[in-house]
Write a protein that holds these residues in place. Sequence first.
Motif, PDB file in Angstrom:
ATOM      1  N   GLN A  32      -6.186  -7.302   4.096  1.00 36.87           N
ATOM      2  CA  GLN A  32      -6.130  -5.901   4.510  1.00 36.87           C
ATOM      3  C   GLN A  32      -7.421  -5.468   5.194  1.00 36.87           C
ATOM      4  OE1 GLN A  32      -5.394  -7.131   1.585  1.00 36.87           O
ATOM      5  NE2 GLN A  32      -3.513  -6.222   0.714  1.00 36.87           N
ATOM      6  N   SER A  59     -10.547   3.263   8.526  1.00 40.84           N
ATOM      7  CA  SER A  59     -10.859   1.868   8.175  1.00 40.84           C
ATOM      8  C   SER A  59     -12.106   1.799   7.305  1.00 40.84           C
ATOM      9  CB  SER A  59     -11.052   1.042   9.448  1.00 40.84           C
ATOM     10  OG  SER A  59      -9.868   1.036  10.214  1.00 40.84           O
ATOM     11  N   ALA A 109      -7.896  -4.250   9.041  1.00 40.33           N
ATOM     12  CA  ALA A 109      -8.509  -2.968   9.399  1.00 40.33           C
ATOM     13  C   ALA A 109      -9.616  -3.159  10.429  1.00 40.33           C
ATOM     14  CB  ALA A 109      -9.058  -2.286   8.150  1.00 40.33           C
ATOM     15  N   VAL A 145      -9.588  -1.819  14.452  1.00 41.00           N
ATOM     16  CA  VAL A 145     -10.611  -0.949  15.031  1.00 41.00           C
ATOM     17  C   VAL A 145     -11.285  -1.633  16.222  1.00 41.00           C
ATOM     18  CG1 VAL A 145     -12.821   0.185  14.607  1.00 41.00           C
ATOM     19  CG2 VAL A 145     -11.010   0.306  12.902  1.00 41.00           C
ATOM     20  N   ALA A 172      -3.756  -5.202  14.117  1.00 41.63           N
ATOM     21  CA  ALA A 172      -4.092  -5.305  12.697  1.00 41.63           C
ATOM     22  C   ALA A 172      -3.051  -6.122  11.946  1.00 41.63           C
ATOM     23  CB  ALA A 172      -4.210  -3.908  12.095  1.00 41.63           C
TER      24      ALA A 172
END
Length: 832
Positions: free
Chosen positions: A307, A342, A311, A315, A279
């Motif tokens: 951001q 997330s 995220a 994931v 990330a």
Amino acid sequence: MRAVLCGFALGVFCLQQQAALPGALHWVIGAALLAVAIAFAVWAFKRRTRWLRHAGFCALVVSAVFAGFGYAAWRAEIRLRDALPVSWQGRDIELAGHIEGLPSRDANGTRFLFAVDTDEARRTTGIAHFPSTLQLAWIDRTGAPEALPVLAPGDRWRLTVRLKRPHGNANFGVRDPEAALLARNVRATGYVSAASAAKRLPGRASGVGLTIGRWRFALRARIGAVLDDAPHRGIVMALAVGAQDAVGAEDWLVMRNTGTSHLIAISGLHISLVAGLCAALAGGLWRRSCFLARVSRCEWPLIVPAQIVAAVAGVAFAAFYAALAGFNVPAQRALWMLAVVSAAFVSGRSVAPSLVLAWALGIVLLADPWAVVTPGFWLSFGAVAAILLVVHGHLRVRHEAPDWTEHDEPPASRVSRALAAMRRWLIRWRERLMSAARVQYAVTLGLAPLTAFWFSQIPLIGPFANAFAIPWVSVLATPAVLAGVVLPAPIDAWAFHAAHTLIEALIAALRTISGPQWAVWRLPQPSAWALAAAAAGVVWCLLPRGWPLRWAAPLTWLPLCLPPPAGPPAGTFRLTALDVGQGSSILIETARHALLFDTGPGPESTHAGERIVAPFLQANGVPVLDALVISHADSDHAGGAGAVLQAVRVRQLLGGLPPSNRLWDAARTAGADTLRCSAGQRWQWDGVEFAMLWPDPGPLPKVSNAQSCVLRVSAPGMSALLTGDVDAPSERVLVARARDALRAEVLVVPHHGSKSSSTEPFLDSIDPLVAVFQVGYLNRFHHPDRGVWARYEARGIDLTRSDRDGAVRIEASGGVLALERYRETHRRYWMD
């Protein structure tokens, strides 16, 4: 929502404790109660009265429990429907299908999962619900295991197999392997019966899971080729693809004794770390994407914030890494927690950490309702719950740096400024160290009861070992393994060698600190009430400062410290015949002593000594064996002796073994006295008499079975005869020599009920009330022989057999023999 999700989990857990699945009447009653609970909850929430709202909330939780129970039962009905008919067991069946998962290869052959072409299987066999997944063994019968074909995920084969229904060893205090088979949807097991007729079919099966399986297979093969015979290459493989079959027994022992076994697998910690690194990298690249792409007017970082990109990327990579791990429960837990966090972040919402954990709990059990019967589920969720409780219950005071303006006077000198900066640096590091110490304290304390329940031990050295092992593996070894995964050959070899060097240093350090005997506290498996009290004490102790009577929390752990369950009263004994498959192992307990007669098969077969006998002794509070009797040298009786000598203290070894047998030296090395079994040996423990009846002093007979020790244990009201594999000629000598001395209420049947033993005069001399057959399920020797079984039945003897009843426990109670069959008293719905 937390309570509802936990209620759903409770319902799933309750279903897995049932002896049978609900019938039609139960379904009707359950559905009616669920509807009533939901209707009441909806009605109560519309009222303004506070107590009605509370009652409605309770009704909602109850409905979640019913829903979880019903969902798990529905999944179990579907899975159990695919079953191999009893009449098809042991028959040769030709099947087509493909390899699934990662095959496991050892000196005896290859074990693998086989996904069956069910349409063809149903047409050829006429079985409406033919099992879709089989667990098979391709056994080497030529002495050259390297000549066996390489089985890769997705490869299509036509095989002639011999199958049997799922069946596992059932013992007191030992995990149930049948539950693990059900969780993996394995509804039949067997082996390739005609290797010469096996045919590789053209093409490969397709699918996302099989593609990932081929990546995992290729990675494991690459690591095996690079590290070759390196001692810890199995750990590197486990960190890369989650396959633990190559981890050595010595490495497992060191990790278990130091409480660091969780580091071998791709755990939630590793997935979270890798997701965080990915990330951060994705977010940084997205922020600088305009500069890297040399675009003057670039707006995409403004349209999609970095951001959010970070995220989503975290994931996605977590999902990929969890797939490499084989989606074990800790990996699933970490993945779903990251996904929930997330999703909340992308949608602009704030979610409490406890709710995140609850959502992960619900999703894991939706995917796999049988996860609750595995230790990984409890250890993973328990560790995270303990961390959340201690971290979010602790008030953190932030020390901000002073904010000087142009009107303020800065420190008088550079020395003062340097001292202030150093002070701030020390404060930050002190906070980090204190936070890390609190987390380690919470995990150690929170998992202690669970470790005692699942493994019958608590590694006292665990906090110290994890303090350096966790950062060592997470920050150094795992990134090195991942570098080897992503780098091309031959550069990847450097990374894998570096990872192995790091693991080698770690194992050496762990082996050093695990040397003292006090490093591991071994204790019997706690009861459900003791476990619940200890868990309540853990929560009580981890609550924030100021909580009433926190100092009293350790009192709830006293049940864990209680001595093992009391043995039988003086003058009596308890006999437990274990279910070790095709082999034998019997524990005799008096008031203050314990004797183990045989140890079951060892590494050359089913590893029963390591998997069953040693865990049984530890779970049932037998840390010391006053005597270990090895009846004779056959592997199904003596193979597990090494594991027993390593797991518990043995004071004396008696055996019908040749002088050259390696077990004599192994026992002396372990500090045990050694003595050959010999007729005429007698001793007494707690009012119980032990008498060795066979073999005679002097040279041992040439036939291995005739070397078997025969031990008679007698007490007022009960006596037992343990016979090993004694043969018919030896039985005739015993009958002629001391007919009355053979009489016993309990007989452990000679040679598993083969036709070479259990002669009529021998049975007449013993005249038993109970006969115990220790046999493997559908064993290749066809024990017990039908004629021998009929011979026992004709005498009206109460018969037990380990393949049908599991372990058997017998003791005298009030002058009457009390007989407990494990599969009756501990039955679960999946037991065949």
